[in-house]
Write a protein that holds these residues in place. Structure first.
Motif, PDB file in Angstrom:
ATOM      1  N   ASN A   1      27.005   3.055 -24.285  1.00 42.33           N
ATOM      2  CA  ASN A   1      26.194   2.128 -23.474  1.00 42.33           C
ATOM      3  C   ASN A   1      26.058   2.589 -22.025  1.00 42.33           C
ATOM      4  OD1 ASN A   1      26.011   0.391 -25.727  1.00 42.33           O
ATOM      5  ND2 ASN A   1      28.030  -0.428 -25.228  1.00 42.33           N
ATOM      6  N   ASN A   2      26.093   3.943 -21.833  1.00 49.33           N
ATOM      7  CA  ASN A   2      25.939   4.512 -20.489  1.00 49.33           C
ATOM      8  C   ASN A   2      27.075   4.144 -19.526  1.00 49.33           C
ATOM      9  OD1 ASN A   2      24.039   6.408 -20.122  1.00 49.33           O
ATOM     10  ND2 ASN A   2      22.521   5.069 -19.162  1.00 49.33           N
ATOM     11  N   GLN A   3      28.207   3.698 -20.086  1.00 49.58           N
ATOM     12  CA  GLN A   3      29.343   3.328 -19.232  1.00 49.58           C
ATOM     13  C   GLN A   3      29.964   4.588 -18.618  1.00 49.58           C
ATOM     14  OE1 GLN A   3      30.795   0.118 -18.581  1.00 49.58           O
ATOM     15  NE2 GLN A   3      28.729  -0.361 -19.277  1.00 49.58           N
ATOM     16  N   PRO A   4      30.493   4.452 -17.382  1.00 46.60           N
ATOM     17  CA  PRO A   4      31.232   5.592 -16.816  1.00 46.60           C
ATOM     18  C   PRO A   4      32.518   5.845 -17.614  1.00 46.60           C
ATOM     19  CG  PRO A   4      31.336   3.682 -15.341  1.00 46.60           C
ATOM     20  CD  PRO A   4      30.414   3.317 -16.461  1.00 46.60           C
ATOM     21  N   ARG A   5      32.994   7.065 -17.585  1.00 43.07           N
ATOM     22  CA  ARG A   5      34.185   7.447 -18.351  1.00 43.07           C
ATOM     23  C   ARG A   5      35.473   6.930 -17.721  1.00 43.07           C
ATOM     24  NH1 ARG A   5      33.266  10.004 -23.396  1.00 43.07           N
ATOM     25  NH2 ARG A   5      31.013   9.967 -23.363  1.00 43.07           N
ATOM     26  N   PHE A   6      35.444   6.762 -16.393  1.00 41.06           N
ATOM     27  CA  PHE A   6      36.635   6.310 -15.661  1.00 41.06           C
ATOM     28  C   PHE A   6      36.229   5.224 -14.678  1.00 41.06           C
ATOM     29  CE2 PHE A   6      37.416  10.761 -16.754  1.00 41.06           C
ATOM     30  CZ  PHE A   6      38.630  10.653 -17.414  1.00 41.06           C
ATOM     31  N   LYS A   7      37.236   4.439 -14.248  1.00 40.97           N
ATOM     32  CA  LYS A   7      36.971   3.454 -13.211  1.00 40.97           C
ATOM     33  C   LYS A   7      36.550   4.168 -11.935  1.00 40.97           C
ATOM     34  CE  LYS A   7      39.619  -0.615 -14.375  1.00 40.97           C
ATOM     35  NZ  LYS A   7      40.693  -1.537 -14.007  1.00 40.97           N
ATOM     36  N   LYS A   8      35.503   3.655 -11.317  1.00 37.37           N
ATOM     37  CA  LYS A   8      34.965   4.287 -10.098  1.00 37.37           C
ATOM     38  C   LYS A   8      36.021   4.416  -9.012  1.00 37.37           C
ATOM     39  CE  LYS A   8      30.644   5.324 -10.876  1.00 37.37           C
ATOM     40  NZ  LYS A   8      30.734   6.593 -11.587  1.00 37.37           N
ATOM     41  N   GLU A   9      36.942   3.421  -8.949  1.00 33.19           N
ATOM     42  CA  GLU A   9      37.912   3.423  -7.858  1.00 33.19           C
ATOM     43  C   GLU A   9      39.104   4.349  -8.110  1.00 33.19           C
ATOM     44  OE1 GLU A   9      36.817   0.882  -9.639  1.00 33.19           O
ATOM     45  OE2 GLU A   9      38.385  -0.566 -10.149  1.00 33.19           O
ATOM     46  N   HIS A  10      39.210   4.912  -9.311  1.00 32.18           N
ATOM     47  CA  HIS A  10      40.346   5.815  -9.568  1.00 32.18           C
ATOM     48  C   HIS A  10      40.153   7.119  -8.784  1.00 32.18           C
ATOM     49  CE1 HIS A  10      43.819   6.725 -12.300  1.00 32.18           C
ATOM     50  NE2 HIS A  10      43.671   7.815 -11.577  1.00 32.18           N
ATOM     51  N   PRO A  11      41.176   7.529  -7.964  1.00 32.37           N
ATOM     52  CA  PRO A  11      41.003   8.766  -7.186  1.00 32.37           C
ATOM     53  C   PRO A  11      40.868   9.987  -8.095  1.00 32.37           C
ATOM     54  CG  PRO A  11      43.270   7.935  -6.996  1.00 32.37           C
ATOM     55  CD  PRO A  11      42.482   6.896  -7.738  1.00 32.37           C
ATOM     56  N   VAL A  12      39.855  10.810  -7.834  1.00 32.81           N
ATOM     57  CA  VAL A  12      39.618  11.983  -8.682  1.00 32.81           C
ATOM     58  C   VAL A  12      39.419  13.246  -7.852  1.00 32.81           C
ATOM     59  CG1 VAL A  12      38.571  10.822 -10.670  1.00 32.81           C
ATOM     60  CG2 VAL A  12      37.121  11.526  -8.767  1.00 32.81           C
ATOM     61  N   THR A  13      39.727  14.365  -8.480  1.00 28.40           N
ATOM     62  CA  THR A  13      39.310  15.668  -7.992  1.00 28.40           C
ATOM     63  C   THR A  13      38.437  16.264  -9.076  1.00 28.40           C
ATOM     64  OG1 THR A  13      41.314  15.989  -6.688  1.00 28.40           O
ATOM     65  CG2 THR A  13      40.097  17.972  -7.284  1.00 28.40           C
ATOM     66  N   LEU A  14      37.140  16.399  -8.781  1.00 26.02           N
ATOM     67  CA  LEU A  14      36.202  16.905  -9.783  1.00 26.02           C
ATOM     68  C   LEU A  14      36.213  18.430  -9.769  1.00 26.02           C
ATOM     69  CD1 LEU A  14      33.191  14.436  -9.355  1.00 26.02           C
ATOM     70  CD2 LEU A  14      35.093  14.330 -10.979  1.00 26.02           C
ATOM     71  N   LEU A  15      36.342  19.017 -10.940  1.00 24.73           N
ATOM     72  CA  LEU A  15      36.460  20.472 -11.062  1.00 24.73           C
ATOM     73  C   LEU A  15      35.212  21.067 -11.705  1.00 24.73           C
ATOM     74  CD1 LEU A  15      40.085  20.659 -12.543  1.00 24.73           C
ATOM     75  CD2 LEU A  15      39.414  20.665 -10.136  1.00 24.73           C
ATOM     76  N   GLU A  16      34.955  22.324 -11.331  1.00 26.00           N
ATOM     77  CA  GLU A  16      33.901  23.088 -11.996  1.00 26.00           C
ATOM     78  C   GLU A  16      34.501  24.435 -12.365  1.00 26.00           C
ATOM     79  OE1 GLU A  16      29.675  22.350 -10.369  1.00 26.00           O
ATOM     80  OE2 GLU A  16      30.995  21.821  -8.698  1.00 26.00           O
ATOM     81  N   GLY A  17      35.407  24.406 -13.340  1.00 30.07           N
ATOM     82  CA  GLY A  17      36.089  25.631 -13.744  1.00 30.07           C
ATOM     83  C   GLY A  17      37.592  25.467 -13.689  1.00 30.07           C
ATOM     84  N   ASP A  18      38.309  26.600 -13.593  1.00 34.62           N
ATOM     85  CA  ASP A  18      39.770  26.582 -13.614  1.00 34.62           C
ATOM     86  C   ASP A  18      40.315  26.085 -12.280  1.00 34.62           C
ATOM     87  OD1 ASP A  18      39.286  27.774 -16.041  1.00 34.62           O
ATOM     88  OD2 ASP A  18      40.099  29.733 -15.498  1.00 34.62           O
ATOM     89  N   ARG A  19      41.581  25.605 -12.283  1.00 36.95           N
ATOM     90  CA  ARG A  19      42.206  25.147 -11.038  1.00 36.95           C
ATOM     91  C   ARG A  19      43.719  25.349 -11.090  1.00 36.95           C
ATOM     92  NH1 ARG A  19      41.723  21.507  -6.495  1.00 36.95           N
ATOM     93  NH2 ARG A  19      39.503  21.926  -6.677  1.00 36.95           N
ATOM     94  N   ASP A  20      44.244  26.072 -10.100  1.00 33.93           N
ATOM     95  CA  ASP A  20      45.687  26.212  -9.909  1.00 33.93           C
ATOM     96  C   ASP A  20      46.148  24.952  -9.177  1.00 33.93           C
ATOM     97  OD1 ASP A  20      48.222  26.808  -8.988  1.00 33.93           O
ATOM     98  OD2 ASP A  20      47.699  28.808  -8.240  1.00 33.93           O
ATOM     99  N   VAL A  21      46.779  24.025  -9.907  1.00 28.15           N
ATOM    100  CA  VAL A  21      47.012  22.672  -9.385  1.00 28.15           C
ATOM    101  C   VAL A  21      47.910  22.675  -8.147  1.00 28.15           C
ATOM    102  CG1 VAL A  21      47.979  20.384  -9.908  1.00 28.15           C
ATOM    103  CG2 VAL A  21      46.641  21.602 -11.643  1.00 28.15           C
ATOM    104  N   PHE A  22      49.013  23.434  -8.179  1.00 29.10           N
ATOM    105  CA  PHE A  22      49.966  23.379  -7.070  1.00 29.10           C
ATOM    106  C   PHE A  22      49.884  24.599  -6.145  1.00 29.10           C
ATOM    107  CE2 PHE A  22      51.948  20.694 -10.388  1.00 29.10           C
ATOM    108  CZ  PHE A  22      52.012  19.509  -9.668  1.00 29.10           C
ATOM    109  N   GLY A  23      48.965  25.516  -6.441  1.00 25.35           N
ATOM    110  CA  GLY A  23      48.795  26.682  -5.581  1.00 25.35           C
ATOM    111  C   GLY A  23      49.863  27.744  -5.748  1.00 25.35           C
ATOM    112  N   ASP A  24      50.733  27.589  -6.771  1.00 25.33           N
ATOM    113  CA  ASP A  24      51.772  28.607  -6.983  1.00 25.33           C
ATOM    114  C   ASP A  24      51.664  29.268  -8.357  1.00 25.33           C
ATOM    115  OD1 ASP A  24      52.574  26.622  -8.685  1.00 25.33           O
ATOM    116  OD2 ASP A  24      54.506  26.224  -7.713  1.00 25.33           O
ATOM    117  N   GLY A  25      50.565  28.970  -9.072  1.00 24.39           N
ATOM    118  CA  GLY A  25      50.340  29.591 -10.378  1.00 24.39           C
ATOM    119  C   GLY A  25      51.145  28.984 -11.519  1.00 24.39           C
ATOM    120  N   SER A  26      51.907  27.939 -11.253  1.00 23.73           N
ATOM    121  CA  SER A  26      52.787  27.394 -12.305  1.00 23.73           C
ATOM    122  C   SER A  26      52.061  26.448 -13.255  1.00 23.73           C
ATOM    123  CB  SER A  26      53.989  26.690 -11.680  1.00 23.73           C
ATOM    124  OG  SER A  26      53.596  25.565 -10.909  1.00 23.73           O
ATOM    125  N   VAL A  27      51.011  25.797 -12.785  1.00 26.36           N
ATOM    126  CA  VAL A  27      50.260  24.843 -13.613  1.00 26.36           C
ATOM    127  C   VAL A  27      48.773  25.090 -13.352  1.00 26.36           C
ATOM    128  CG1 VAL A  27      49.784  22.404 -14.072  1.00 26.36           C
ATOM    129  CG2 VAL A  27      52.113  23.113 -13.468  1.00 26.36           C
TER     130      VAL A  27
END
Ligand SMILES: [Zn+2]
Length: 273
Positions: A156-182
């Motif tokens: 029904n064209n609903q958004p996938r997540f609550k609008k107010e939930h804080p997000v980081t939108l990605l377009e590809g891979d992401r090193d989450v902590f900047g140390d290559g561990s995750v």
């Protein structure tokens, strides 16, 4: 102002004094949480033409990572409310999975002494209901999600997540902590913005958490693409990306829904370090 610049310089000096090529990784351990158990009505739904009419047990996992920068949760599983349903949650399509919740996510977090508010960051492999069932148990945790998944219109064209939930939108891979561990790996195909996770543990070593890039081992071995997938070509390309990552990183592949494999792994409160 001057003081904060001084502090930053101090931090930088600390980083620079570490020997190059041996960056300190902050990852400490990983727990596998029971996020659902179920029975699939017909497993040919995930592997067209193979095992038609055969039912199979499924499992559903969440993974909680302790990093020096904070707790990180990968997938949230079947909603905890399903624990109160004695017959489980029956699917609209009888070929799909009837899910049960033998243990809640909340109870498993409590058992290892983690409060939901301790989880500062999280990611979901994709937005199917068996992976996003408890996202709002963590309303302040920053959610890492591919832009393509976030913007994919729901029922029904609903958004996938609550609008107010804080997000980081990605377009590809992401090193989450900047140390290559995750590292979040973009692996589209099952859904438009599906992702997998590469984890590098101090003792256990490298592991790729599949998400639903693949559903069970025989499907991985045969490169089977479920008929329900968003894109067959992208699914096959993502399977190849996972295979290449396994080779490059000498990583194990942990397949989220594979019960036979999960039966061989340690579940929380035991952990991998
Ligand atoms: Zn799934």
């Amino acid at each position: 102002m001057k003081r904060s610049v001084g502090f930053a310089a101090l931090l930088l000096a600390g980083v620079l004094s570490a020997s190059p090529g041996h960056a300190q990784s902050g990852i400490e351990k990983l727990y596998i949480l029971n996020c659902g158990e179920g029975v699939a009505g017909d497993i040919s739904r995930w592997s067209p033409g193979v095992n038609e009419g055969k039912s199979m047990d499924f499992v559903d996992n969440c993974y909680l990572i302790k990093h020096a920068q904070g707790w990180f949760l990968w997938d949230t599983g079947i909603p905890d409310a399903v624990a109160a349903m004695p017959e489980g949650l029956a699917p609209a399509d009888p070929k799909a999975v009837t899910w049960r919740r033998p243990k809640t996510l909340a109870a498993q977090l409590e058992q290892i002494g983690v409060k939901p508010s301790d989880v500062k960051a999280m990611a979901v492999s994709h937005t199917h209901p068996d992976h996003i069932g408890n996202v709002e148990m963590f309303p302040t945790a920053v959610l890492y999600v591919q832009k393509a998944e976030y913007e994919w219109p729901g029922a029904n064209n609903q958004p996938r997540f609550k609008k107010e939930h804080p997000v980081t939108l990605l377009e590809g891979d992401r090193d989450v902590f900047g140390d290559g561990s995750v590292t979040i790996l973009s692996t589209p195909g099952h859904t438009p913005g599906h992702q997998s996770l590469l984890v590098k543990l101090p003792k256990t070593g490298e592991i790729v958490l599949s998400g639903d890039a693949v559903h069970f081992k025989s499907n991985w071995d045969n490169r089977g693409v479920p008929a329900i997938n968003f894109s067959k070509d992208e699914t096959l390309a993502s399977m190849q990306k996972v295979a290449d990552t396994l080779t490059k990183e000498k990583a194990q592949l942990w397949i989220n829904h594979d019960k036979a494999q999960r039966d061989t792994l340690k579940m929380a409160p035991e952990f991998y370090d």
